[in-house]
Enzyme design. Structure first.
Site, PDB file in Angstrom:
ATOM      1  N   TYR A 112       0.874  -1.182   0.000  1.00  0.00           N
ATOM      2  CA  TYR A 112       0.000   0.000   0.000  1.00  0.00           C
ATOM      3  C   TYR A 112       0.904   1.224   0.000  1.00  0.00           C
ATOM      4  O   TYR A 112       1.873   1.295   0.752  1.00  0.00           O
ATOM      5  CB  TYR A 112      -0.892   0.024   1.245  1.00  0.00           C
ATOM      6  CG  TYR A 112      -1.708   1.301   1.372  1.00  0.00           C
ATOM      7  CD1 TYR A 112      -2.998   1.377   0.872  1.00  0.00           C
ATOM      8  CD2 TYR A 112      -1.165   2.444   1.978  1.00  0.00           C
ATOM      9  CE1 TYR A 112      -3.740   2.542   0.975  1.00  0.00           C
ATOM     10  CE2 TYR A 112      -1.895   3.616   2.083  1.00  0.00           C
ATOM     11  CZ  TYR A 112      -3.185   3.659   1.585  1.00  0.00           C
ATOM     12  OH  TYR A 112      -3.907   4.818   1.676  1.00  0.00           O
ATOM     13  N   GLU A 127      -3.336   7.569  -4.172  1.00  0.00           N
ATOM     14  CA  GLU A 127      -3.241   6.277  -3.495  1.00  0.00           C
ATOM     15  C   GLU A 127      -3.130   5.134  -4.496  1.00  0.00           C
ATOM     16  O   GLU A 127      -3.812   5.129  -5.518  1.00  0.00           O
ATOM     17  CB  GLU A 127      -4.486   6.070  -2.622  1.00  0.00           C
ATOM     18  CG  GLU A 127      -4.542   4.740  -1.902  1.00  0.00           C
ATOM     19  CD  GLU A 127      -5.860   4.533  -1.180  1.00  0.00           C
ATOM     20  OE1 GLU A 127      -5.910   4.808   0.039  1.00  0.00           O
ATOM     21  OE2 GLU A 127      -6.851   4.118  -1.833  1.00  0.00           O
TER      22      GLU A 127
END
Length: 395
Positions: A116, A204
């Site tokens: 992530y 993101e």
């Protein structure tokens, strides 16, 4: 402002961030065209909505999964026919779900490892921060709650921007070595440049994957932009998908009104975000349920007030309206004239409680008294809230 995954990946590509090959389709005719350009074989079909949890979502007709791995074009077409035009319900959409108007067809990557990575603004320190984790593919909120030690934070000084040693530190913290470190530095450089140059609020990648041939690829993408800076980026504003937004909120934005729909039955028309929050709180305190957040700003015109009432009345759940104005730059007589014009033009037939204070308040109250409208005046915010809650309950 949010954009779709396929749009975010187009921006990623411009900033040198590796993405899987993919094509978007907005209609069944375009689906046929896109599938004609893709080699037959495995691919991923992705519903494009502004909500997470698509893969675990369920369509209103019972079809499961808004993200599907398929074996060939025939299966892709069948899945596309189930998804396009259907309503997908995920944990982020609420029970009403979102209609799928766009599909994204992408190639399949063999995954060795998932991470992530995101860049966003930390409001406490007023600086961009890199958030990274080895737990890619999971909700970062879940990781933070269950395994906070697996969350890596690297603060970036906006005066200097992202420096290579900070990008390397992120890579090393994730356990990357050799060639992956170099790729990570390039990827983070692209992410930060995109974040900074386009006034993004969030960039993101979840998951960021390492493929079997040791390449870093952004398997998914999410970008949110600062609404206040969109005037500087017409190319980004052009990506706005009005189908993903509440029609009332879209209409409000066209008249520079700040509107957010809620699920109550008492509409609020207020000037100032803080006062609007306090108004909603006190309605709730006295047993009512606010139907919206509506801030007309510090200098609204009569036309804007009229449009605000129009937007309020498009909500069938609204049974009463509370106008709470504290006049500073905003003058109470202007608001009063707007209230009168809107009520007369729209044939308002529900309880209307008005509380005015501040600049030209005497003139404003006189305009309301002379209007002949059957509104309910209030002397304080508490008084106004109690009166509107009681009036709605009596309906």
């Amino acid at each position: 402002m949010n954009i779709h995954e396929y749009q975010a990946k187009e921006l990623f590509a411009k900033y040198g961030i590796a993405i899987p090959k993919g094509l978007a389709a907005h209609s069944k005719k375009e689906v046929d065209h896109v599938l004609g350009q893709i080699p037959d074989g495995k691919m991923v079909v992705k519903s494009q909505i502004h909500a997470g949890g698509r893969g675990k979502g369920v369509f209103k007709d019972g079809f499961e999964g808004g993200v599907k791995l398929v074996a060939n074009k025939k299966e892709a077409l069948d899945v596309a026919n189930h998804m396009l035009g259907n309503t997908l319900v995920t944990k982020q959409t609420g029970p009403d779900g979102r209609k799928v108007n766009t599909l994204y067809f992408t190639e399949v990557n063999t995954i060795k490892k998932e991470y992530y990575i995101a860049i966003l603004l930390d409001r406490k320190i007023s600086q961009p921060v890199i958030i990274a984790s080895t737990e890619g593919g999971m909700d970062i909120e879940t990781v933070a709650a269950q395994s906070p030690e697996k969350i890596i934070r690297i603060e970036v000084d906006p005066l200097f921007g992202l420096r290579d040693y900070e990008a390397r530190a992120a890579a090393f913290s994730l356990g990357m070595k050799d060639g992956l470190v170099k790729q990570m530095v390039k990827l983070l450089r692209g992410m930060y440049d995109l974040y900074w140059q386009k006034d993004a609020a969030l960039v993101e990648i979840n998951p960021l994957v390492v493929t079997q041939d040791e390449q870093l690829v952004a398997l998914d993408a999410k970008i949110t932009f600062d609404d206040n800076a969109l005037y500087r980026h017409p190319d980004i504003l052009a990506l706005r998908d009005f189908n993903e937004e509440d029609p009332k909120e879209v209409a409000a934005s066209q008249f520079s009104l700040n509107y957010i729909a809620l699920d109550g039955n008492i509409a609020c028309l207020v000037n100032g975000a803080g006062l609007a929050m306090a108004t909603m709180d006190i309605i709730q305190h006295y047993g009512g349920h606010p139907a919206n957040f509506l801030d007309v700003g510090g200098g609204a015109s009569e036309e804007q007030v009229t449009e605000a009432f129009k937007i309020i009345l498009t909500d069938p759940d609204v049974k009463g309206i509370l106008v709470n104005i504290f006049g500073g730059i905003m003058k109470c007589d202007v608001i009063a004239r707007g209230i009168v014009a809107a009520a007369q033009k729209l044939n308002l037939d529900m309880p209307l409680v008005v509380r005015l204070e501040g600049t030209n308040v005497k003139e404003g109250k006189q305009i309301l008294r002379d209007s002949g409208l059957s509104l309910i005046p209030a002397d304080s915010l508490a008084d106004a809230a109690q009166k509107v809650v009681a009036a709605v309950a009596a309906e």
